[in-house]
Design a protein around this motif. Structure first.
Motif, PDB file in Angstrom:
ATOM      1  N   LYS A   1     -69.741  -4.480  37.045  1.00 52.41           N
ATOM      2  CA  LYS A   1     -70.989  -3.727  36.988  1.00 52.41           C
ATOM      3  C   LYS A   1     -71.682  -3.773  38.343  1.00 52.41           C
ATOM      4  CE  LYS A   1     -75.264  -2.897  34.593  1.00 52.41           C
ATOM      5  NZ  LYS A   1     -75.282  -1.567  35.109  1.00 52.41           N
ATOM      6  N   GLY A   2     -71.922  -2.579  38.901  1.00 50.92           N
ATOM      7  CA  GLY A   2     -72.615  -2.485  40.183  1.00 50.92           C
ATOM      8  C   GLY A   2     -71.755  -2.778  41.400  1.00 50.92           C
ATOM      9  N   ARG A   3     -70.487  -3.065  41.209  1.00 49.31           N
ATOM     10  CA  ARG A   3     -69.617  -3.439  42.322  1.00 49.31           C
ATOM     11  C   ARG A   3     -69.104  -2.233  43.108  1.00 49.31           C
ATOM     12  NH1 ARG A   3     -64.889  -7.824  41.733  1.00 49.31           N
ATOM     13  NH2 ARG A   3     -66.690  -9.159  41.918  1.00 49.31           N
ATOM     14  N   TYR A   4     -68.875  -1.116  42.419  1.00 43.68           N
ATOM     15  CA  TYR A   4     -68.276   0.054  43.054  1.00 43.68           C
ATOM     16  C   TYR A   4     -69.144   1.293  42.872  1.00 43.68           C
ATOM     17  CZ  TYR A   4     -64.092  -2.844  42.743  1.00 43.68           C
ATOM     18  OH  TYR A   4     -63.212  -3.875  42.843  1.00 43.68           O
ATOM     19  N   LYS A   5     -69.066   2.174  43.856  1.00 41.40           N
ATOM     20  CA  LYS A   5     -69.659   3.504  43.732  1.00 41.40           C
ATOM     21  C   LYS A   5     -68.582   4.393  43.109  1.00 41.40           C
ATOM     22  CE  LYS A   5     -71.179   7.380  46.531  1.00 41.40           C
ATOM     23  NZ  LYS A   5     -71.301   7.900  47.889  1.00 41.40           N
ATOM     24  N   LEU A   6     -68.958   5.225  42.158  1.00 44.30           N
ATOM     25  CA  LEU A   6     -68.007   6.107  41.483  1.00 44.30           C
ATOM     26  C   LEU A   6     -68.111   7.508  42.059  1.00 44.30           C
ATOM     27  CD1 LEU A   6     -65.948   6.708  39.248  1.00 44.30           C
ATOM     28  CD2 LEU A   6     -67.895   7.130  37.718  1.00 44.30           C
ATOM     29  N   ILE A   7     -66.955   8.074  42.438  1.00 43.03           N
ATOM     30  CA  ILE A   7     -66.870   9.446  42.873  1.00 43.03           C
ATOM     31  C   ILE A   7     -65.862  10.152  41.970  1.00 43.03           C
ATOM     32  CG2 ILE A   7     -66.161  11.029  44.719  1.00 43.03           C
ATOM     33  CD1 ILE A   7     -67.079   8.934  46.734  1.00 43.03           C
ATOM     34  N   VAL A   8     -66.266  11.274  41.401  1.00 44.98           N
ATOM     35  CA  VAL A   8     -65.373  12.061  40.544  1.00 44.98           C
ATOM     36  C   VAL A   8     -64.992  13.330  41.304  1.00 44.98           C
ATOM     37  CG1 VAL A   8     -65.115  13.216  38.325  1.00 44.98           C
ATOM     38  CG2 VAL A   8     -66.519  11.143  38.495  1.00 44.98           C
ATOM     39  N   SER A   9     -63.698  13.512  41.497  1.00 42.50           N
ATOM     40  CA  SER A   9     -63.211  14.658  42.261  1.00 42.50           C
ATOM     41  C   SER A   9     -62.294  15.526  41.403  1.00 42.50           C
ATOM     42  CB  SER A   9     -62.459  14.199  43.497  1.00 42.50           C
ATOM     43  OG  SER A   9     -61.859  15.315  44.132  1.00 42.50           O
ATOM     44  N   PRO A  10     -62.613  16.808  41.250  1.00 45.65           N
ATOM     45  CA  PRO A  10     -61.737  17.680  40.467  1.00 45.65           C
ATOM     46  C   PRO A  10     -60.397  17.918  41.156  1.00 45.65           C
ATOM     47  CG  PRO A  10     -63.455  18.962  41.539  1.00 45.65           C
ATOM     48  CD  PRO A  10     -63.770  17.508  41.782  1.00 45.65           C
ATOM     49  N   TYR A  11     -60.287  17.583  42.416  1.00 42.86           N
ATOM     50  CA  TYR A  11     -59.046  17.788  43.151  1.00 42.86           C
ATOM     51  C   TYR A  11     -57.971  16.757  42.797  1.00 42.86           C
ATOM     52  CZ  TYR A  11     -61.975  20.890  45.828  1.00 42.86           C
ATOM     53  OH  TYR A  11     -62.845  21.909  46.181  1.00 42.86           O
ATOM     54  N   LEU A  12     -58.336  15.753  42.025  1.00 47.77           N
ATOM     55  CA  LEU A  12     -57.370  14.730  41.633  1.00 47.77           C
ATOM     56  C   LEU A  12     -56.667  15.049  40.322  1.00 47.77           C
ATOM     57  CD1 LEU A  12     -59.306  11.509  42.618  1.00 47.77           C
ATOM     58  CD2 LEU A  12     -57.514  12.690  43.878  1.00 47.77           C
ATOM     59  N   GLU A  13     -56.995  16.166  39.708  1.00 48.81           N
ATOM     60  CA  GLU A  13     -56.368  16.544  38.436  1.00 48.81           C
ATOM     61  C   GLU A  13     -55.234  17.494  38.685  1.00 48.81           C
ATOM     62  OE1 GLU A  13     -57.700  15.680  35.032  1.00 48.81           O
ATOM     63  OE2 GLU A  13     -58.495  14.088  36.268  1.00 48.81           O
TER      64      GLU A  13
ATOM     65  N   MET B   1     -60.320  -5.717  54.324  1.00 53.12           N
ATOM     66  CA  MET B   1     -60.826  -4.563  53.585  1.00 53.12           C
ATOM     67  C   MET B   1     -61.758  -5.038  52.467  1.00 53.12           C
ATOM     68  SD  MET B   1     -59.323  -2.216  55.270  1.00 53.12           S
ATOM     69  CE  MET B   1     -59.892  -0.843  54.369  1.00 53.12           C
ATOM     70  N   ASN B   2     -62.828  -4.309  52.253  1.00 53.54           N
ATOM     71  CA  ASN B   2     -63.771  -4.617  51.182  1.00 53.54           C
ATOM     72  C   ASN B   2     -63.968  -3.351  50.356  1.00 53.54           C
ATOM     73  OD1 ASN B   2     -65.650  -5.976  49.615  1.00 53.54           O
ATOM     74  ND2 ASN B   2     -67.331  -5.337  50.921  1.00 53.54           N
ATOM     75  N   PRO B   3     -63.168  -3.163  49.313  1.00 56.72           N
ATOM     76  CA  PRO B   3     -63.276  -1.937  48.517  1.00 56.72           C
ATOM     77  C   PRO B   3     -64.660  -1.789  47.888  1.00 56.72           C
ATOM     78  CG  PRO B   3     -61.479  -3.350  47.730  1.00 56.72           C
ATOM     79  CD  PRO B   3     -62.180  -4.082  48.805  1.00 56.72           C
ATOM     80  N   THR B   4     -65.238  -0.594  48.053  1.00 55.04           N
ATOM     81  CA  THR B   4     -66.583  -0.348  47.528  1.00 55.04           C
ATOM     82  C   THR B   4     -66.685   0.911  46.682  1.00 55.04           C
ATOM     83  OG1 THR B   4     -67.164   0.874  49.528  1.00 55.04           O
ATOM     84  CG2 THR B   4     -67.678  -1.485  49.507  1.00 55.04           C
ATOM     85  N   THR B   5     -65.625   1.725  46.652  1.00 60.49           N
ATOM     86  CA  THR B   5     -65.695   3.023  45.997  1.00 60.49           C
ATOM     87  C   THR B   5     -64.482   3.236  45.112  1.00 60.49           C
ATOM     88  OG1 THR B   5     -66.839   3.878  47.942  1.00 60.49           O
ATOM     89  CG2 THR B   5     -65.960   5.507  46.408  1.00 60.49           C
ATOM     90  N   LEU B   6     -64.716   3.801  43.936  1.00 60.61           N
ATOM     91  CA  LEU B   6     -63.637   4.178  43.024  1.00 60.61           C
ATOM     92  C   LEU B   6     -63.673   5.696  42.891  1.00 60.61           C
ATOM     93  CD1 LEU B   6     -61.404   3.402  41.006  1.00 60.61           C
ATOM     94  CD2 LEU B   6     -63.180   3.261  39.251  1.00 60.61           C
ATOM     95  N   VAL B   7     -62.562   6.340  43.218  1.00 63.62           N
ATOM     96  CA  VAL B   7     -62.466   7.793  43.147  1.00 63.62           C
ATOM     97  C   VAL B   7     -61.504   8.139  42.015  1.00 63.62           C
ATOM     98  CG1 VAL B   7     -61.917   9.917  44.398  1.00 63.62           C
ATOM     99  CG2 VAL B   7     -62.808   7.936  45.639  1.00 63.62           C
ATOM    100  N   VAL B   8     -61.980   8.944  41.064  1.00 63.66           N
ATOM    101  CA  VAL B   8     -61.156   9.337  39.921  1.00 63.66           C
ATOM    102  C   VAL B   8     -61.284  10.830  39.674  1.00 63.66           C
ATOM    103  CG1 VAL B   8     -61.410   7.081  38.792  1.00 63.66           C
ATOM    104  CG2 VAL B   8     -62.977   8.925  38.210  1.00 63.66           C
TER     105      VAL B   8
END
Length: 105
Positions: free
Chosen positions: A93-105, A60-67
């Motif tokens: 820095k630059g390692r991960y793509k950030l995704i913000v999801s309101p469904y995680l709150e 696995m190569n993690p590329t995305t952070l979802v918060v």
């Protein structure tokens, strides 16, 4: 079955494949730990060391952070700052793509 494959006539369903969410449980890691550099490194290590039922690495190569929205600013600082609060260079820095999801709150 003959209708779909030979005549392109769909009795029911759709012409296409679509997916939502994660296709394999191995592609996501949920953590309730604080979002810190150390905890992000631990999560990355955990994903890279995942093995299948035959004890083979899944590579696995993690590329995305979802918060969720409440962690958006923390995540932006962790992923976009050149220098961390302690003065060290930010290796994330630059390692991960950030995704913000309101469904995680």
């Amino acid at each position: 079955a003959a209708n779909v494959f030979w005549q392109k006539k769909f009795v029911w369903g759709v012409d296409g494949r679509y997916a939502g969410g994660y296709g394999f449980w191995q592609t996501a890691l949920k953590s309730k730990a604080a979002l810190t550099e150390d905890n992000l490194a631990a999560a990355r290590k955990s994903m890279r060391l995942l093995k299948n039922a035959k004890s083979q690495l899944l590579a696995m190569n993690p590329t995305t952070l979802v918060v969720g929205p409440s962690l958006e600013t923390t995540a932006e600082k962790l992923l976009n700052s050149l220098v961390l609060g302690n003065g060290e260079s930010n290796i994330n820095k630059g390692r991960y793509k950030l995704i913000v999801s309101p469904y995680l709150e």
